[in-house]
Design a protein around this motif. Structure first.
Motif, PDB file in Angstrom:
ATOM      1  N   ARG A 171      -4.903  14.305 -10.467  1.00  0.00           N
ATOM      2  CA  ARG A 171      -4.584  15.220  -9.359  1.00  0.00           C
ATOM      3  C   ARG A 171      -5.763  15.455  -8.424  1.00  0.00           C
ATOM      4  NH1 ARG A 171      -0.429  19.325  -9.349  1.00  0.00           N
ATOM      5  NH2 ARG A 171       1.275  18.532 -10.607  1.00  0.00           N
ATOM      6  N   SER A 172      -6.945  15.524  -8.968  1.00  0.00           N
ATOM      7  CA  SER A 172      -8.107  15.807  -8.130  1.00  0.00           C
ATOM      8  C   SER A 172      -8.447  14.636  -7.194  1.00  0.00           C
ATOM      9  CB  SER A 172      -9.318  16.134  -9.007  1.00  0.00           C
ATOM     10  OG  SER A 172      -9.625  15.026  -9.831  1.00  0.00           O
ATOM     11  N   LEU A 173      -8.008  13.427  -7.530  1.00  0.00           N
ATOM     12  CA  LEU A 173      -8.302  12.261  -6.706  1.00  0.00           C
ATOM     13  C   LEU A 173      -7.091  11.761  -5.921  1.00  0.00           C
ATOM     14  CD1 LEU A 173     -10.500  10.200  -9.195  1.00  0.00           C
ATOM     15  CD2 LEU A 173     -11.249  11.606  -7.287  1.00  0.00           C
ATOM     16  N   ALA A 174      -5.944  12.409  -6.073  1.00  0.00           N
ATOM     17  CA  ALA A 174      -4.719  11.917  -5.434  1.00  0.00           C
ATOM     18  C   ALA A 174      -4.819  11.935  -3.912  1.00  0.00           C
ATOM     19  CB  ALA A 174      -3.518  12.729  -5.903  1.00  0.00           C
ATOM     20  N   ILE A 175      -5.274  13.039  -3.351  1.00  0.00           N
ATOM     21  CA  ILE A 175      -5.343  13.146  -1.888  1.00  0.00           C
ATOM     22  C   ILE A 175      -6.385  12.183  -1.317  1.00  0.00           C
ATOM     23  CG2 ILE A 175      -5.921  14.674   0.031  1.00  0.00           C
ATOM     24  CD1 ILE A 175      -4.452  16.883  -1.459  1.00  0.00           C
ATOM     25  N   PRO A 176      -7.606  12.100  -1.855  1.00  0.00           N
ATOM     26  CA  PRO A 176      -8.540  11.097  -1.318  1.00  0.00           C
ATOM     27  C   PRO A 176      -8.032   9.661  -1.469  1.00  0.00           C
ATOM     28  CG  PRO A 176      -9.724  12.685  -2.653  1.00  0.00           C
ATOM     29  CD  PRO A 176      -8.275  12.972  -2.822  1.00  0.00           C
ATOM     30  N   PHE A 177      -7.366   9.362  -2.587  1.00  0.00           N
ATOM     31  CA  PHE A 177      -6.823   8.020  -2.809  1.00  0.00           C
ATOM     32  C   PHE A 177      -5.769   7.687  -1.752  1.00  0.00           C
ATOM     33  CE2 PHE A 177      -3.651   5.253  -4.918  1.00  0.00           C
ATOM     34  CZ  PHE A 177      -4.447   4.138  -5.120  1.00  0.00           C
ATOM     35  N   ILE A 178      -4.864   8.609  -1.489  1.00  0.00           N
ATOM     36  CA  ILE A 178      -3.811   8.381  -0.505  1.00  0.00           C
ATOM     37  C   ILE A 178      -4.402   8.309   0.905  1.00  0.00           C
ATOM     38  CG2 ILE A 178      -1.745   9.394   0.540  1.00  0.00           C
ATOM     39  CD1 ILE A 178      -1.002  10.339  -2.283  1.00  0.00           C
ATOM     40  N   PHE A 211      -0.576   8.204 -11.933  1.00  0.00           N
ATOM     41  CA  PHE A 211      -1.512   7.109 -12.138  1.00  0.00           C
ATOM     42  C   PHE A 211      -2.922   7.534 -11.732  1.00  0.00           C
ATOM     43  CE2 PHE A 211      -3.586   3.355 -10.141  1.00  0.00           C
ATOM     44  CZ  PHE A 211      -3.801   2.630 -11.298  1.00  0.00           C
ATOM     45  N   VAL A 212      -2.987   8.343 -10.687  1.00  0.00           N
ATOM     46  CA  VAL A 212      -4.260   8.848 -10.186  1.00  0.00           C
ATOM     47  C   VAL A 212      -4.342  10.327 -10.570  1.00  0.00           C
ATOM     48  CG1 VAL A 212      -5.599   9.264  -8.099  1.00  0.00           C
ATOM     49  CG2 VAL A 212      -4.212   7.225  -8.276  1.00  0.00           C
ATOM     50  N   LEU A 251       0.827  -1.211   0.000  1.00  0.00           N
ATOM     51  CA  LEU A 251       0.000   0.000   0.000  1.00  0.00           C
ATOM     52  C   LEU A 251       0.860   1.258   0.000  1.00  0.00           C
ATOM     53  CD1 LEU A 251      -2.845  -1.036   2.466  1.00  0.00           C
ATOM     54  CD2 LEU A 251      -2.985  -0.822  -0.015  1.00  0.00           C
ATOM     55  N   THR A 252       1.978   1.215   0.726  1.00  0.00           N
ATOM     56  CA  THR A 252       2.904   2.358   0.723  1.00  0.00           C
ATOM     57  C   THR A 252       3.499   2.546  -0.662  1.00  0.00           C
ATOM     58  OG1 THR A 252       3.428   1.981   3.040  1.00  0.00           O
ATOM     59  CG2 THR A 252       4.983   3.314   1.778  1.00  0.00           C
ATOM     60  N   PHE A 253       3.934   1.459  -1.286  1.00  0.00           N
ATOM     61  CA  PHE A 253       4.469   1.528  -2.639  1.00  0.00           C
ATOM     62  C   PHE A 253       3.418   2.045  -3.610  1.00  0.00           C
ATOM     63  CE2 PHE A 253       5.007  -0.512  -6.794  1.00  0.00           C
ATOM     64  CZ  PHE A 253       6.210   0.064  -7.179  1.00  0.00           C
ATOM     65  N   LEU A 254       2.184   1.596  -3.451  1.00  0.00           N
ATOM     66  CA  LEU A 254       1.092   2.035  -4.320  1.00  0.00           C
ATOM     67  C   LEU A 254       0.854   3.540  -4.189  1.00  0.00           C
ATOM     68  CD1 LEU A 254      -1.010   0.878  -6.293  1.00  0.00           C
ATOM     69  CD2 LEU A 254      -2.538   0.630  -4.348  1.00  0.00           C
ATOM     70  N   ALA A 255       0.925   4.063  -2.957  1.00  0.00           N
ATOM     71  CA  ALA A 255       0.740   5.500  -2.756  1.00  0.00           C
ATOM     72  C   ALA A 255       1.863   6.292  -3.415  1.00  0.00           C
ATOM     73  CB  ALA A 255       0.684   5.811  -1.261  1.00  0.00           C
ATOM     74  N   PHE A 256       3.105   5.841  -3.236  1.00  0.00           N
ATOM     75  CA  PHE A 256       4.229   6.534  -3.884  1.00  0.00           C
ATOM     76  C   PHE A 256       4.125   6.445  -5.402  1.00  0.00           C
ATOM     77  CE2 PHE A 256       6.518   6.117   0.218  1.00  0.00           C
ATOM     78  CZ  PHE A 256       6.864   7.456   0.356  1.00  0.00           C
ATOM     79  N   ALA A 257       3.796   5.280  -5.923  1.00  0.00           N
ATOM     80  CA  ALA A 257       3.693   5.105  -7.369  1.00  0.00           C
ATOM     81  C   ALA A 257       2.555   5.936  -7.952  1.00  0.00           C
ATOM     82  CB  ALA A 257       3.497   3.629  -7.701  1.00  0.00           C
TER      83      ALA A 257
END
Length: 114
Positions: free
Chosen positions: A54-61, A51-52, A39-45
């Motif tokens: 910009r508008s969804l990056a913070i909610p995704f993380i 991949f995500v 999950l940490t790798f997924l957040a960094f990637a």
């Protein structure tokens, strides 16, 4: 005098069922740890490769962080165990006190810009 310390200890105080439970718990902790690393790798990637959006990056993380937080509470803080009732009460109380405090401070800082 200390010759008996170099000999292996054959008998264990644990029963076979306790040994199996211990191995099972150890496996679960390794799987949870591997999942948290993933999950940490997924957040960094997600941020590094766009991949995500910009508008969804913070909610995704934040969703990934909440999942990691839950895994850490369940597996490494032993909140899933039945004999930790008071620890669970204090941790949940701390969460319910901390979250409104953080939200209030964020609103205060957001309203009064320095």
């Amino acid at each position: 005098m200390a010759d008996h310390l170099s000999q292996s200890f054959e008998k264990s105080a644990m029963t076979n069922e306790e040994k199996r439970n211990h191995k099972s718990e150890l496996k679960k902790q390794f799987v949870a740890f591997g999942l948290m690393i993933f999950l940490t790798f997924l957040a960094f990637a997600a941020v590094a490769t766009d991949f995500v959006p910009r508008s969804l990056a913070i909610p995704f993380i934040l969703i990934l962080a909440i999942v990691q937080f839950a895994l850490q509470l369940l597996f490494f803080m032993h909140m899933k165990d039945k004999d930790h009732a008071w620890v669970n009460v204090f941790m949940i109380t701390g969460i319910f006190i901390t979250l409104p405090t953080i939200v209030a401070l964020m609103l205060l800082i957001g309203v009064t810009k320095f």
